[in-house]
Motif scaffolding. Structure first.
Motif, PDB file in Angstrom:
ATOM      1  N   ARG A  20      27.779 -13.933 -49.771  1.00  0.00           N
ATOM      2  CA  ARG A  20      28.195 -14.695 -50.952  1.00  0.00           C
ATOM      3  C   ARG A  20      27.217 -14.476 -52.107  1.00  0.00           C
ATOM      4  O   ARG A  20      27.622 -14.213 -53.232  1.00  0.00           O
ATOM      5  CB  ARG A  20      28.257 -16.174 -50.578  1.00  0.00           C
ATOM      6  CG  ARG A  20      29.037 -17.032 -51.550  1.00  0.00           C
ATOM      7  CD  ARG A  20      29.116 -18.453 -51.048  1.00  0.00           C
ATOM      8  NE  ARG A  20      27.791 -19.030 -50.864  1.00  0.00           N
ATOM      9  CZ  ARG A  20      27.380 -19.647 -49.763  1.00  0.00           C
ATOM     10  NH1 ARG A  20      28.179 -19.756 -48.736  1.00  0.00           N
ATOM     11  NH2 ARG A  20      26.169 -20.155 -49.696  1.00  0.00           N
ATOM     12  N   GLU A  21      25.918 -14.557 -51.793  1.00  0.00           N
ATOM     13  CA  GLU A  21      24.910 -14.377 -52.843  1.00  0.00           C
ATOM     14  C   GLU A  21      24.982 -12.974 -53.448  1.00  0.00           C
ATOM     15  O   GLU A  21      24.877 -12.805 -54.660  1.00  0.00           O
ATOM     16  CB  GLU A  21      23.496 -14.592 -52.275  1.00  0.00           C
ATOM     17  CG  GLU A  21      23.201 -16.003 -51.828  1.00  0.00           C
ATOM     18  CD  GLU A  21      22.959 -16.960 -52.981  1.00  0.00           C
ATOM     19  OE1 GLU A  21      22.724 -16.491 -54.106  1.00  0.00           O
ATOM     20  OE2 GLU A  21      23.040 -18.179 -52.742  1.00  0.00           O
ATOM     21  N   ALA A  22      25.137 -11.985 -52.556  1.00  0.00           N
ATOM     22  CA  ALA A  22      25.183 -10.600 -53.038  1.00  0.00           C
ATOM     23  C   ALA A  22      26.381 -10.402 -53.953  1.00  0.00           C
ATOM     24  O   ALA A  22      26.295  -9.759 -54.993  1.00  0.00           O
ATOM     25  CB  ALA A  22      25.239  -9.636 -51.863  1.00  0.00           C
ATOM     26  N   GLU A  56      26.108 -16.678 -46.188  1.00  0.00           N
ATOM     27  CA  GLU A  56      25.360 -16.971 -47.408  1.00  0.00           C
ATOM     28  C   GLU A  56      24.895 -15.678 -48.072  1.00  0.00           C
ATOM     29  O   GLU A  56      25.011 -15.513 -49.287  1.00  0.00           O
ATOM     30  CB  GLU A  56      24.130 -17.848 -47.090  1.00  0.00           C
ATOM     31  CG  GLU A  56      23.298 -18.164 -48.318  1.00  0.00           C
ATOM     32  CD  GLU A  56      21.954 -18.847 -47.995  1.00  0.00           C
ATOM     33  OE1 GLU A  56      21.977 -19.878 -47.312  1.00  0.00           O
ATOM     34  OE2 GLU A  56      20.910 -18.327 -48.427  1.00  0.00           O
ATOM     35  N   PHE A  57      24.409 -14.762 -47.250  1.00  0.00           N
ATOM     36  CA  PHE A  57      23.912 -13.503 -47.803  1.00  0.00           C
ATOM     37  C   PHE A  57      25.014 -12.757 -48.553  1.00  0.00           C
ATOM     38  O   PHE A  57      24.836 -12.313 -49.692  1.00  0.00           O
ATOM     39  CB  PHE A  57      23.364 -12.613 -46.684  1.00  0.00           C
ATOM     40  CG  PHE A  57      22.867 -11.303 -47.172  1.00  0.00           C
ATOM     41  CD1 PHE A  57      21.576 -11.179 -47.624  1.00  0.00           C
ATOM     42  CD2 PHE A  57      23.710 -10.205 -47.213  1.00  0.00           C
ATOM     43  CE1 PHE A  57      21.107  -9.971 -48.103  1.00  0.00           C
ATOM     44  CE2 PHE A  57      23.247  -8.988 -47.691  1.00  0.00           C
ATOM     45  CZ  PHE A  57      21.952  -8.875 -48.143  1.00  0.00           C
ATOM     46  N   TYR A 114      13.419 -20.979 -46.981  1.00  0.00           N
ATOM     47  CA  TYR A 114      12.356 -20.815 -45.988  1.00  0.00           C
ATOM     48  C   TYR A 114      11.050 -21.288 -46.591  1.00  0.00           C
ATOM     49  O   TYR A 114      10.701 -20.902 -47.701  1.00  0.00           O
ATOM     50  CB  TYR A 114      12.251 -19.349 -45.554  1.00  0.00           C
ATOM     51  CG  TYR A 114      13.486 -18.905 -44.820  1.00  0.00           C
ATOM     52  CD1 TYR A 114      13.554 -18.975 -43.444  1.00  0.00           C
ATOM     53  CD2 TYR A 114      14.608 -18.463 -45.524  1.00  0.00           C
ATOM     54  CE1 TYR A 114      14.694 -18.597 -42.761  1.00  0.00           C
ATOM     55  CE2 TYR A 114      15.765 -18.079 -44.860  1.00  0.00           C
ATOM     56  CZ  TYR A 114      15.801 -18.150 -43.486  1.00  0.00           C
ATOM     57  OH  TYR A 114      16.944 -17.787 -42.819  1.00  0.00           O
ATOM     58  N   TYR A 156      17.189 -10.616 -42.041  1.00  0.00           N
ATOM     59  CA  TYR A 156      17.527 -11.848 -41.313  1.00  0.00           C
ATOM     60  C   TYR A 156      16.935 -11.926 -39.910  1.00  0.00           C
ATOM     61  O   TYR A 156      16.432 -12.984 -39.528  1.00  0.00           O
ATOM     62  CB  TYR A 156      19.046 -12.080 -41.312  1.00  0.00           C
ATOM     63  CG  TYR A 156      19.454 -12.787 -42.578  1.00  0.00           C
ATOM     64  CD1 TYR A 156      19.329 -14.166 -42.684  1.00  0.00           C
ATOM     65  CD2 TYR A 156      19.882 -12.081 -43.679  1.00  0.00           C
ATOM     66  CE1 TYR A 156      19.649 -14.821 -43.847  1.00  0.00           C
ATOM     67  CE2 TYR A 156      20.204 -12.729 -44.861  1.00  0.00           C
ATOM     68  CZ  TYR A 156      20.089 -14.103 -44.944  1.00  0.00           C
ATOM     69  OH  TYR A 156      20.393 -14.744 -46.098  1.00  0.00           O
ATOM     70  N   TYR A 159      18.622 -14.142 -49.658  1.00  0.00           N
ATOM     71  CA  TYR A 159      19.017 -13.066 -50.555  1.00  0.00           C
ATOM     72  C   TYR A 159      17.935 -12.765 -51.585  1.00  0.00           C
ATOM     73  O   TYR A 159      17.714 -11.616 -51.968  1.00  0.00           O
ATOM     74  CB  TYR A 159      20.335 -13.407 -51.262  1.00  0.00           C
ATOM     75  CG  TYR A 159      20.877 -12.216 -52.013  1.00  0.00           C
ATOM     76  CD1 TYR A 159      21.381 -11.122 -51.320  1.00  0.00           C
ATOM     77  CD2 TYR A 159      20.846 -12.156 -53.408  1.00  0.00           C
ATOM     78  CE1 TYR A 159      21.841 -10.005 -51.981  1.00  0.00           C
ATOM     79  CE2 TYR A 159      21.308 -11.038 -54.075  1.00  0.00           C
ATOM     80  CZ  TYR A 159      21.810  -9.969 -53.361  1.00  0.00           C
ATOM     81  OH  TYR A 159      22.254  -8.861 -54.009  1.00  0.00           O
ATOM     82  N   ASP A 163      24.108 -17.898 -42.046  1.00  0.00           N
ATOM     83  CA  ASP A 163      23.144 -17.076 -42.797  1.00  0.00           C
ATOM     84  C   ASP A 163      23.787 -15.826 -43.373  1.00  0.00           C
ATOM     85  O   ASP A 163      23.575 -15.482 -44.534  1.00  0.00           O
ATOM     86  CB  ASP A 163      21.990 -16.638 -41.885  1.00  0.00           C
ATOM     87  CG  ASP A 163      21.062 -17.782 -41.526  1.00  0.00           C
ATOM     88  OD1 ASP A 163      21.166 -18.844 -42.175  1.00  0.00           O
ATOM     89  OD2 ASP A 163      20.258 -17.615 -40.592  1.00  0.00           O
ATOM     90  N   LYS A 194      19.934 -21.759 -47.827  1.00  0.00           N
ATOM     91  CA  LYS A 194      18.889 -22.072 -46.850  1.00  0.00           C
ATOM     92  C   LYS A 194      17.565 -21.532 -47.373  1.00  0.00           C
ATOM     93  O   LYS A 194      17.416 -20.338 -47.594  1.00  0.00           O
ATOM     94  CB  LYS A 194      19.213 -21.444 -45.500  1.00  0.00           C
ATOM     95  CG  LYS A 194      18.269 -21.914 -44.404  1.00  0.00           C
ATOM     96  CD  LYS A 194      18.309 -21.005 -43.219  1.00  0.00           C
ATOM     97  CE  LYS A 194      19.276 -21.515 -42.164  1.00  0.00           C
ATOM     98  NZ  LYS A 194      19.266 -20.664 -40.966  1.00  0.00           N
TER      99      LYS A 194
END
Lengths: 193, 104
Positions: A34-36, A31-32, B72, B44, B26, A28, B70
């Motif tokens: 990477r997205e940012a 991913e965060f 939700y 998170y 994000y 998680d 991912k």
């Protein structure tokens, strides 16, 4: 600190959790970040915005301890999980429980006292009752006196059992209240901006 | 912005956004931080908790730009609880506004 350092640190902090849970959390966060970054933000600044891996890990552990306590079917184990959850929140935010801890320890102590007293009374009265029943035939004196002793002892045993049942439900209630208070508290800690 | 106001409402924002459409982490952070100042690490833990409480389910979906995200997705239970929470919030916000607006 770059992304890999951050994730590595986080993994170290989380090491006593189950492996699949750790992998999920790392996934998680990865991913965060990477997205940012693909939204055009600086790596350094994104990492900073996530706060320290240590605080993150403490938070996860406190949450996990509360969840574990909730799902524990056996009261004694649930009590020890609840105490651990209290400790976990104390580590996370020492001052958050300041108004909770005094009354909590007081009530928990009193409950423990009632448990101990009722158990001791139950054992003592049961022993007396058995001893009395065994020796009844050899006792002299009025049968009415014996009957009244018999029923007093029996009543005492029943009363201790009742108190034990009562305190059992009260302990359950106390654990449940404590857990909801802790959840509520953790929610506030999590949303601290 | 007084951060005291944030407490308690971020979870509601997350619930409300996910109840409208499936979201990835994000995306939620971006949408909320457009209006409310939050530290990004806070989302998170909230997502994890709401997933553990069975308000959300998660699934992975490929994205055009790279590895899967991912998402939700709200469960029936989550939907019910969100409805209750939003109704309570609307009443509360309305009452507070009424009190503030009387002050003239």
């Amino acid at each position: 600190m770059n992304k890999n350092d951050f994730l590595k640190l986080l993994r170290t902090e989380l090491q006593d959790l189950p492996a699949d849970e750790v992998n999920e959390i790392i996934r998680d966060q990865e991913e965060f970040i990477r997205e940012a970054m693909s939204a055009g933000r600086e790596e350094e600044q994104v990492i900073q915005s996530l706060g320290s891996p240590r605080d993150f890990a403490k938070n996860v552990k406190a949450q996990q301890q509360i969840d574990r306590a909730h799902s524990e079917p056996q009261l004694t184990k649930q009590m020890s999980s609840t105490l651990k959850a209290v400790m976990a929140i104390l580590v996370l935010a020492p001052f958050n429980l300041i108004f909770f801890l005094g009354p909590f320890l007081g009530i928990a102590g009193m409950t423990f006292g009632v448990w101990a007293t009722a158990l001791a009374a139950l054992m003592l009265l049961t022993l007396l009752f058995i001893a009395f029943c065994l020796s009844w035939l050899f006792l002299s004196g009025s049968v009415w006196v014996h009957l009244s002793t018999f029923f007093s002892l029996l009543g005492g045993v029943a009363l201790s059992v009742l108190i034990l049942i009562g305190v059992y439900y009260f302990t359950k209630f106390l654990v449940r209240m404590t857990l909801s208070y802790l959840s509520w508290n953790l929610k506030f800690i999590q949303e601290k901006a | 912005m007084n951060t005291q106001f944030n407490k308690g409402v971020i979870e509601m924002c997350v619930l409300s956004l996910v109840s409208q459409k499936d979201c990835y982490g994000y995306e939620l952070v971006e949408k909320i931080s457009q209006r409310i100042e939050i530290s990004e690490g806070t989302i998170y833990p909230i997502l994890r908790r709401l997933t553990q409480e069975k308000y959300f389910e998660t699934y992975l979906q490929e994205s055009a730009e790279g590895p899967p995200r991912k998402y939700y997705k709200m469960t029936q239970l989550g939907r019910q609880e969100t409805e209750k929470l939003l109704a309570a919030w609307r009443k509360f916000a309305n009452d507070v506004n009424m009190i503030i607006d009387q002050r003239k």
